[in-house]
Motif scaffolding. Structure first.
Motif, PDB file in Angstrom:
ATOM      1  N   THR A 170     -92.386  59.646  57.026  1.00 21.57           N
ATOM      2  CA  THR A 170     -93.157  59.541  58.269  1.00 21.57           C
ATOM      3  C   THR A 170     -92.184  58.300  59.151  1.00 21.57           C
ATOM      4  O   THR A 170     -91.883  57.445  58.564  1.00 21.57           O
ATOM      5  N   GLY A 171     -92.241  58.447  60.399  1.00 24.54           N
ATOM      6  CA  GLY A 171     -91.557  57.540  61.344  1.00 24.54           C
ATOM      7  C   GLY A 171     -90.091  57.816  61.446  1.00 24.54           C
ATOM      8  O   GLY A 171     -89.475  56.780  61.924  1.00 24.54           O
ATOM      9  N   HIS A 172     -89.542  59.064  61.083  1.00 25.07           N
ATOM     10  CA  HIS A 172     -88.274  59.206  60.935  1.00 25.07           C
ATOM     11  C   HIS A 172     -88.128  60.798  61.566  1.00 25.07           C
ATOM     12  O   HIS A 172     -88.772  61.517  61.561  1.00 25.07           O
ATOM     13  N   SER A 173     -86.917  60.966  62.281  1.00 22.61           N
ATOM     14  CA  SER A 173     -86.388  62.229  62.768  1.00 22.61           C
ATOM     15  C   SER A 173     -85.119  62.706  62.068  1.00 22.61           C
ATOM     16  O   SER A 173     -84.364  62.014  61.887  1.00 22.61           O
ATOM     17  N   CYS A 174     -85.068  63.927  62.089  1.00 22.54           N
ATOM     18  CA  CYS A 174     -83.814  64.554  61.372  1.00 22.54           C
ATOM     19  C   CYS A 174     -83.033  65.097  62.757  1.00 22.54           C
ATOM     20  O   CYS A 174     -83.194  65.905  63.608  1.00 22.54           O
ATOM     21  N   LEU A 175     -81.771  64.049  62.749  1.00 20.11           N
ATOM     22  CA  LEU A 175     -80.963  63.983  64.079  1.00 20.11           C
ATOM     23  C   LEU A 175     -79.667  64.294  63.353  1.00 20.11           C
ATOM     24  O   LEU A 175     -79.147  63.966  62.284  1.00 20.11           O
ATOM     25  N   ARG A 176     -78.500  64.584  64.308  1.00 20.90           N
ATOM     26  CA  ARG A 176     -77.376  64.966  64.086  1.00 20.90           C
ATOM     27  C   ARG A 176     -76.643  63.887  65.090  1.00 20.90           C
ATOM     28  O   ARG A 176     -76.459  64.164  66.217  1.00 20.90           O
ATOM     29  N   LYS A 182     -70.296  65.959  62.976  1.00 22.32           N
ATOM     30  CA  LYS A 182     -70.829  67.292  63.940  1.00 22.32           C
ATOM     31  C   LYS A 182     -71.740  68.058  62.832  1.00 22.32           C
ATOM     32  O   LYS A 182     -72.667  68.908  63.453  1.00 22.32           O
ATOM     33  N   ASP A 183     -71.453  68.016  61.589  1.00 23.84           N
ATOM     34  CA  ASP A 183     -72.096  69.121  60.801  1.00 23.84           C
ATOM     35  C   ASP A 183     -73.188  68.327  60.119  1.00 23.84           C
ATOM     36  O   ASP A 183     -73.874  69.114  59.121  1.00 23.84           O
ATOM     37  N   GLU A 184     -73.370  66.940  60.001  1.00 20.80           N
ATOM     38  CA  GLU A 184     -74.313  66.387  58.975  1.00 20.80           C
ATOM     39  C   GLU A 184     -75.531  65.745  59.793  1.00 20.80           C
ATOM     40  O   GLU A 184     -75.594  65.145  60.652  1.00 20.80           O
ATOM     41  N   ASN A 185     -76.548  66.146  59.239  1.00 18.82           N
ATOM     42  CA  ASN A 185     -77.881  65.854  60.014  1.00 18.82           C
ATOM     43  C   ASN A 185     -78.623  64.780  58.849  1.00 18.82           C
ATOM     44  O   ASN A 185     -78.518  65.160  57.742  1.00 18.82           O
ATOM     45  N   ILE A 186     -79.065  63.662  59.345  1.00 19.63           N
ATOM     46  CA  ILE A 186     -79.691  62.811  58.552  1.00 19.63           C
ATOM     47  C   ILE A 186     -80.917  62.237  59.312  1.00 19.63           C
ATOM     48  O   ILE A 186     -81.321  62.439  60.366  1.00 19.63           O
ATOM     49  N   CYS A 187     -81.810  61.605  58.335  1.00 20.48           N
ATOM     50  CA  CYS A 187     -82.992  61.123  58.800  1.00 20.48           C
ATOM     51  C   CYS A 187     -82.838  59.697  59.495  1.00 20.48           C
ATOM     52  O   CYS A 187     -82.240  58.825  58.719  1.00 20.48           O
TER      53      CYS A 187
END
Length: 403
Positions: A170-176, A182-187
């Motif tokens: 909660t309170g986080h988004s999955c962004l690149r 360019k290929d790593e998505n993190i919270c």
């Protein structure tokens, strides 16, 4: 004679087209039940309007929908109009309450083959744990989601890899973060990214992408952003965004001597991502409101101190609640976080500060709403702008702007 009459008419027209704002001050309150007018003007239409609170529940001064001061009906009569209700009533809806939601019986909580929620002390609680079998996310306990193997998995924390929004706590988004990998998505925690950071949404199906019509013309517009520290970003491509400083009034006083005076707005909308910190000045017109000192007011912007206070005051309050990512936070749907619901029932002023932020900054008519509610007298807040305040007067003196 005709010449003199023409001069008189011209002078009269000049008087009645001048740009001074009216003054709305408290008149003598009439406690009788047959109060007919709640606002009466002096002989000079550009002078005082004496306002008094209407008697009776849901009684307030009738204005046109635009809420522009010039559109105030005259004589302004008291009418019974129920304002939008901020304190919504809980509606029991079978099986919609998730872990941590408010409930009145076990029937209000989500129940499935894998998870049979129970209601304890008006809070929905699920029996599942880390590794429990599940079918949907709401089968799982708070800060968990149902993974591709149909098992409850602990939500990803800040900095951990993710593929979808629901995987983050909660309170986080999955962004690149474009410039990192360019290929790593993190919270990423909300309101965390610095100015200049380029990002994309990993889970584009979760978000409504902004229209890209203006991008070809290189006309960027500031967008309210819960991802950036400055609560503002611009869109550079279909799924490419950059954090920028939010629009701010050059004059923090926000008041002008008369309506129409130019307000200098500082904005950061250069189309070159390398020039994210290049300042551009634009002008907007000041507006009259229902204020007590015949001043006009510049539109409140997201970067202004008052707007920042509204938003982060609400954020701090929401972060203090123990709520599931999957709660609807809507009492009418039957799914609302218990802590949030209790705060709503108590008319928590910190929650109301977000409504102030939306109404005075984000909404389409926000400039007029801000002008109307800035520097109100208490009697005006209880009559002409009652539908905005909706009984939240505890922070009234803090909210009404003064030099």
């Amino acid at each position: 004679m005709k010449y003199k009459l023409a001069i008189f008419v011209a002078l009269l027209a000049l008087v009645y087209t001048r740009d001074y704002c009216r003054v709305y001050s408290c008149g003598t309150v009439d406690d009788s039940d047959d109060l007919e007018y709640c606002a009466q003007r002096d002989n000079n239409d550009f002078g005082n309007w004496n306002v008094q609170q209407c008697v009776g529940e849901n009684m307030f001064c009738k204005t046109f929908a635009s809420k522009a001061p010039g559109a105030l009906q005259y004589p302004a009569r008291c009418e019974e109009i129920k304002p939008e209700v901020y304190q919504k009533t809980f509606t029991a809806s079978l099986g919609t309450g998730v872990d941590g939601d408010y409930c009145e019986s076990y029937k209000d909580c989500h129940r499935s083959y894998y998870s049979k929620g129970v209601c304890q002390d008006n809070v929905c609680k699920v029996p599942t744990r880390e590794g429990s079998k599940c079918k949907v996310n709401i089968d799982c306990p708070m800060e968990h989601f149902c993974n591709s193997k149909s098992r409850c998995t602990e939500a990803r924390k800040a900095g951990q890899n993710c593929t979808k929004e629901i995987e983050c706590e909660t309170g986080h988004s999955c962004l690149r973060l474009v410039e990192h990998d360019k290929d790593e998505n993190i919270c990423i925690p909300h309101n965390y990214l610095d100015d200049g950071v380029l990002f994309a949404f990993a889970d584009t199906g979760y978000f409504r992408e902004e229209k890209t019509d203006l991008l070809e013309a290189k006309q960027l517009k500031p967008i309210f952003s819960p991802y950036c520290e400055s609560i503002n970003h611009v869109q550079l491509g279909k799924n490419l965004f950059q954090c920028r400083k939010a629009d701010t009034n050059l004059n923090s006083d926000l008041s002008r001597k008369s309506k129409g005076n130019n307000c200098i707005i500082q904005t950061y909308t250069n189309e070159d991502p390398q020039k994210y910190d290049v300042l551009i000045n634009k002008t907007e017109r000041s507006l009259c409101g229902f204020n007590k000192d015949n001043r006009a007011w510049c539109p409140l912007k997201a970067g202004d101190k008052m707007a920042q206070y509204f938003y982060f005051n609400w954020v701090d309050r929401m972060n203090s609640f123990k709520c599931s990512r999957f709660t609807q936070n809507d009492p009418e749907s039957g799914s609302i976080c218990h802590d949030y619901y209790v705060a709503m029932q108590n008319k928590d002023e910190d929650l109301f500060s977000y409504y102030k932020f939306q109404a005075t900054v984000v909404n389409e008519d926000s400039a007029q709403v801000w002008a109307n509610t800035a520097n109100n007298n208490k009697c005006v807040a209880q009559s002409l702008t009652l539908d905005f305040w909706n009984g939240h007067y505890a922070t009234f003196e803090e909210y009404t702007y003064s030099k």
